[in-house]
Enzyme design. Structure first.
Site, mmCIF file in Angstrom:
data_model
loop_
_atom_site.group_PDB
_atom_site.id
_atom_site.type_symbol
_atom_site.label_atom_id
_atom_site.label_comp_id
_atom_site.label_asym_id
_atom_site.label_seq_id
_atom_site.Cartn_x
_atom_site.Cartn_y
_atom_site.Cartn_z
ATOM 1 N N ASN A 23 14.307 5.816 1.904
ATOM 2 C CA ASN A 23 12.967 5.973 1.129
ATOM 3 C C ASN A 23 13.116 6.251 -0.129
ATOM 4 O O ASN A 23 12.298 6.311 -1.009
ATOM 5 C CB ASN A 23 11.899 6.850 1.944
ATOM 6 C CG ASN A 23 11.541 6.767 3.336
ATOM 7 O OD1 ASN A 23 11.750 5.340 3.636
ATOM 8 N ND2 ASN A 23 10.813 7.425 4.025
ATOM 9 N N ARG A 96 6.378 -2.328 5.612
ATOM 10 C CA ARG A 96 5.411 -1.903 4.684
ATOM 11 C C ARG A 96 5.663 -1.656 3.360
ATOM 12 O O ARG A 96 4.805 -2.003 2.506
ATOM 13 C CB ARG A 96 4.320 -0.893 5.227
ATOM 14 C CG ARG A 96 3.662 -0.967 6.531
ATOM 15 C CD ARG A 96 2.843 0.322 6.605
ATOM 16 N NE ARG A 96 1.874 0.211 5.661
ATOM 17 C CZ ARG A 96 1.810 0.867 4.571
ATOM 18 N NH1 ARG A 96 3.256 1.538 4.080
ATOM 19 N NH2 ARG A 96 1.053 0.767 3.754
ATOM 20 N N PRO A 126 -3.444 1.928 4.347
ATOM 21 C CA PRO A 126 -4.053 1.351 3.234
ATOM 22 C C PRO A 126 -3.133 1.470 2.170
ATOM 23 O O PRO A 126 -2.406 2.544 1.928
ATOM 24 C CB PRO A 126 -5.134 2.135 3.288
ATOM 25 C CG PRO A 126 -5.243 3.538 3.755
ATOM 26 C CD PRO A 126 -4.080 3.220 4.895
ATOM 27 N N ILE A 127 -3.248 0.543 1.101
ATOM 28 C CA ILE A 127 -2.769 0.567 -0.313
ATOM 29 C C ILE A 127 -3.846 0.736 -1.390
ATOM 30 O O ILE A 127 -3.557 0.280 -2.428
ATOM 31 C CB ILE A 127 -1.723 -0.248 -0.541
ATOM 32 C CG1 ILE A 127 -2.228 -1.864 -0.391
ATOM 33 C CG2 ILE A 127 -0.563 -0.276 0.425
ATOM 34 C CD1 ILE A 127 -1.282 -3.055 -0.822
ATOM 35 N N ASP A 128 -5.148 1.140 -0.987
ATOM 36 C CA ASP A 128 -6.101 0.871 -1.860
ATOM 37 C C ASP A 128 -5.937 1.902 -3.031
ATOM 38 O O ASP A 128 -6.500 1.436 -4.209
ATOM 39 C CB ASP A 128 -7.337 1.527 -1.301
ATOM 40 C CG ASP A 128 -7.323 3.029 -0.623
ATOM 41 O OD1 ASP A 128 -6.166 3.281 0.049
ATOM 42 O OD2 ASP A 128 -8.075 3.855 -0.866
ATOM 43 N N LEU A 129 -5.095 2.977 -3.048
ATOM 44 C CA LEU A 129 -4.909 3.767 -4.354
ATOM 45 C C LEU A 129 -3.964 3.274 -5.196
ATOM 46 O O LEU A 129 -4.091 3.241 -6.411
ATOM 47 C CB LEU A 129 -4.430 5.153 -3.747
ATOM 48 C CG LEU A 129 -5.242 5.704 -2.913
ATOM 49 C CD1 LEU A 129 -4.810 7.203 -2.396
ATOM 50 C CD2 LEU A 129 -6.803 6.081 -3.449
ATOM 51 N N ILE A 330 -1.119 14.331 7.926
ATOM 52 C CA ILE A 330 -0.734 13.038 6.974
ATOM 53 C C ILE A 330 -1.232 11.770 7.858
ATOM 54 O O ILE A 330 -1.962 10.962 6.919
ATOM 55 C CB ILE A 330 0.826 12.957 6.597
ATOM 56 C CG1 ILE A 330 1.317 14.479 5.962
ATOM 57 C CG2 ILE A 330 0.851 11.953 5.706
ATOM 58 C CD1 ILE A 330 0.534 14.683 4.846
ATOM 59 N N ARG A 400 16.162 0.685 11.786
ATOM 60 C CA ARG A 400 15.328 0.689 10.640
ATOM 61 C C ARG A 400 15.865 1.809 9.292
ATOM 62 O O ARG A 400 15.752 1.402 8.228
ATOM 63 C CB ARG A 400 13.845 0.474 10.562
ATOM 64 C CG ARG A 400 13.520 -0.657 11.284
ATOM 65 C CD ARG A 400 11.795 -0.679 11.358
ATOM 66 N NE ARG A 400 11.460 -0.494 9.747
ATOM 67 C CZ ARG A 400 10.260 -0.715 9.525
ATOM 68 N NH1 ARG A 400 9.277 -0.908 10.343
ATOM 69 N NH2 ARG A 400 9.953 -0.619 8.284
HETATM 70 C C1 EPZ Z 1 5.904 7.217 2.687
HETATM 71 O O1 EPZ Z 1 4.925 6.316 3.204
HETATM 72 C C2 EPZ Z 1 7.347 7.086 3.450
HETATM 73 N N1 EPZ Z 1 7.812 5.598 3.354
HETATM 74 C C3 EPZ Z 1 7.073 7.557 4.865
HETATM 75 O O2 EPZ Z 1 7.970 7.453 5.867
HETATM 76 C C4 EPZ Z 1 6.378 8.902 4.774
HETATM 77 O O3 EPZ Z 1 6.025 9.384 6.364
HETATM 78 C C5 EPZ Z 1 5.212 8.990 3.968
HETATM 79 O O4 EPZ Z 1 5.478 8.548 2.770
HETATM 80 C C6 EPZ Z 1 4.591 10.485 3.936
HETATM 81 O O5 EPZ Z 1 5.780 11.152 3.469
HETATM 82 C C7 EPZ Z 1 8.464 5.419 2.001
HETATM 83 O O6 EPZ Z 1 8.529 5.969 1.112
HETATM 84 C C8 EPZ Z 1 9.154 3.883 2.311
HETATM 85 P P1 EPZ Z 1 1.838 7.730 1.587
HETATM 86 P P2 EPZ Z 1 3.779 5.723 2.103
HETATM 87 O O7 EPZ Z 1 1.317 6.897 0.779
HETATM 88 O O8 EPZ Z 1 4.073 6.153 0.891
HETATM 89 C C9 EPZ Z 1 -2.659 7.458 2.877
HETATM 90 C C10 EPZ Z 1 9.463 7.041 7.255
HETATM 91 O O9 EPZ Z 1 9.345 7.187 8.682
HETATM 92 N N2 EPZ Z 1 -2.943 6.539 1.737
HETATM 93 O O10 EPZ Z 1 2.416 9.065 0.936
HETATM 94 O O11 EPZ Z 1 3.130 4.751 2.826
HETATM 95 C C11 EPZ Z 1 -2.048 7.272 3.870
HETATM 96 O O12 EPZ Z 1 -2.946 6.422 4.727
HETATM 97 C C12 EPZ Z 1 8.282 6.394 6.666
HETATM 98 O O13 EPZ Z 1 10.709 6.988 6.866
HETATM 99 C C13 EPZ Z 1 -4.049 5.980 1.567
HETATM 100 O O14 EPZ Z 1 -5.268 6.241 2.169
HETATM 101 O O15 EPZ Z 1 2.792 7.138 2.624
HETATM 102 C C14 EPZ Z 1 -1.687 8.495 4.402
HETATM 103 O O16 EPZ Z 1 -2.595 9.066 5.432
HETATM 104 C C15 EPZ Z 1 7.020 6.299 7.772
HETATM 105 N N3 EPZ Z 1 -4.324 5.095 0.490
HETATM 106 C C16 EPZ Z 1 -1.517 9.239 3.337
HETATM 107 O O17 EPZ Z 1 -2.109 8.646 2.305
HETATM 108 C C17 EPZ Z 1 -3.176 4.614 0.023
HETATM 109 O O18 EPZ Z 1 -3.333 3.660 -0.878
HETATM 110 C C18 EPZ Z 1 0.019 9.520 2.934
HETATM 111 O O19 EPZ Z 1 0.595 8.275 2.881
HETATM 112 C C19 EPZ Z 1 -1.919 5.187 0.329
HETATM 113 C C20 EPZ Z 1 -2.030 6.198 1.081
#
Ligand code: EPZ
Length: 435
Positions: A23, A96, A126-129, A330, A400
């Site tokens: 990551n 993703r 989602p990636i809305d943020l 989370i 992975r």
């Molecule tokens: C990163 O995912 C990691 N992946 C994940 O690791 C990890 O579980 C996660 O961060 C939390 O620490 C990578 O770094 C490649 P988030 P990411 O955006 O960035 C919500 C693994 O097992 N959200 O921090 O996709 C989302 O739905 C993987 O190695 C929005 O609502 O996670 C979640 O509830 C799994 N809108 C929360 O935020 C957005 O635009 C945190 O997600 C983005 C996120």
């Protein structure tokens, strides 16, 4: 489809070398898009997601060499010509984190066409943020036919406050901001070590960043970035997984080449359970002979207890005396491992975001199925203590994010084999596992 056969009951002993963090490597590889010069990354893990990222960047016209210069964990990337700045659905649907190319593509080329990643086993993701932040920086983004079409003559600095803390959202916008015109102030940022690792690469490339690793990051945009060499952080989640492997089997494992400072929440929790953890600058030794007791965890953003360690801790909690409450804050669906652990004999009840684990229960081997990366790790940990031989199907999930996990586990005494087809292999070499 590969499977693991694991014979449980062996306390693991010895030393495991921790690989580079998947990551961290994924955003750092995407950062190479920001310059036409060569970027060399050291300590890149040899895992499936890195191969997927190589395919993605190559499909856009980048030169990407994994194992560059015969150095297994060195990656060379040169994005001199990005002839096709498109992240195609065929690749994005398998990973993703492909959305991490969105910010750098717009910053470097003024356009991007990125397939919407869609959800995965653990949630809607989602990636809305990401989109909201890029729009604040002046990008025009349309969503159609499952793709994001983004354009911007030149991104301009903005004041961004994240509605939720997002790791790849922080990374994506950080990579957009470094080439934007003027200053970008980002608040409520993720503080994960992977964000800090990316910021140190970007700084080595000539970016001007303050506050990475804190909730507030300030970026002064520059005209261009140059190439750099950078060493990827050790993988704190792989390290945490092996700490649990030592604890759950009542063994004695030393992790070499890790960064204990990134493991505080996990080490603290294992100590609360009665597990001994001894730290140096780059090693952690875990020993656990006596009975261990349960403890409650509630997943939080860094530096809280990591969601990526929740499934692994739950496997451990089944072997601890007493009740452990595991709360997942989370992701909305990150209990896929529970039913498989229950099939092995665990006593777990889920109520909304909290699972109640009652230990200690003896686990028995079963045929189980991996559903996502960390759930797979949880099943491997359970199999290491289950009586008999456990067969874990769909281990491509674990490939992975874990480099050669069966070799590393065998290196500390585990009886684990990877097979392609149970029927054919089982007859011919079952004895190998029991030897
Ligand atoms: C990163 O995912 C990691 N992946 C994940 O690791 C990890 O579980 C996660 O961060 C939390 O620490 C990578 O770094 C490649 P988030 P990411 O955006 O960035 C919500 C693994 O097992 N959200 O921090 O996709 C989302 O739905 C993987 O190695 C929005 O609502 O996670 C979640 O509830 C799994 N809108 C929360 O935020 C957005 O635009 C945190 O997600 C983005 C996120």
């Amino acid at each position: 489809m590969d499977k693991f056969i694991i014979r449980g009951g062996i306390p693991l002993q010895g030393t495991v070398r921790i690989s580079g963090a998947k990551n961290s490597a994924l955003p750092c590889m995407a950062a190479a898009i920001l310059t036409e010069e060569e970027v060399i990354l050291e300590n890149v893990p040899d895992v499936r997601d890195i191969e997927t990222e190589r395919k993605l960047l190559s499909s856009m016209g980048a030169e990407v060499e994994l194992g560059y210069g015969r150095a297994h964990h060195r990656t060379r990337i040169r994005c001199a010509l990005l002839s096709d700045p498109v992240a195609k659905y065929e690749i994005v649907k398998t990973m993703r984190a492909s959305s991490l190319v969105l910010g750098p593509l717009i910053a470097r080329t003024g356009m991007a066409r990125v397939a919407m990643p869609g959800g995965c086993a653990i949630g809607g993701r989602p990636i809305d943020l990401h989109i909201k932040g890029l729009q604040a920086m002046g990008a025009e983004i349309l969503q159609e036919h499952g793709y994001l079409e983004a354009r911007a003559k030149r991104l301009r600095g903005a004041h961004i406050v994240f509605d939720k803390i997002t790791v790849t959202g922080t990374e994506d916008l950080l990579m957009a901001a470094v080439l934007a015109e003027g200053e970008t102030l980002m608040e409520n940022c993720a503080r994960e070590p992977e964000v800090t690792d990316l910021a140190s690469l970007l700084t080595a490339m000539g970016a001007r960043i303050e506050g990475a690793g804190t909730p507030t990051i300030r970026v002064q945009g520059v005209e261009r970035l140059h190439g750099a060499r950078h060493r990827i952080n050790p993988d704190r989640i792989e390290a945490g997984t092996f700490l649990v492997a030592g604890a759950i089997t009542g063994g004695d494992i030393t992790l070499a080449g890790c960064n204990p400072k990134h493991l505080s929440a996990v080490v603290h929790k294992l100590r609360e359970c009665g597990v001994q953890c001894d730290l140096t600058d780059d090693t952690v030794r875990v020993t656990s002979q006596g009975a261990v007791r349960g403890a409650d965890i509630s997943t939080e953003e860094y530096p809280g207890f990591p969601t990526d360690m929740q499934a692994q801790f739950m496997a451990f909690a089944t072997q601890a005396e007493g009740t452990s409450l595991v709360t997942e804050n989370i992701f909305e669906n990150r209990f896929m491992h529970v039913q498989e652990l229950v099939r092995m004999g665990a006593n777990i009840r889920v109520d909304g975001r909290t699972a109640t684990v009652r230990g200690k229960t003896s686990l028995s081997s079963a045929a189980v199925m991996a559903s996502d990366l960390r759930a797979s790790a949880s099943l491997v940990l359970a199999a290491l203590v289950a009586e008999g031989e456990t067969i874990i199907d769909r281990v491509y999930h674990i490939d992975r994010g874990y480099e050669r996990i069966e070799e590393k586990l065998r290196g500390v005494g585990a009886k684990i084999r990877r097979i392609g087809n149970v029927f054919r292999e089982n007859e011919a070499s079952a004895a190998q596992v029991t030897a």
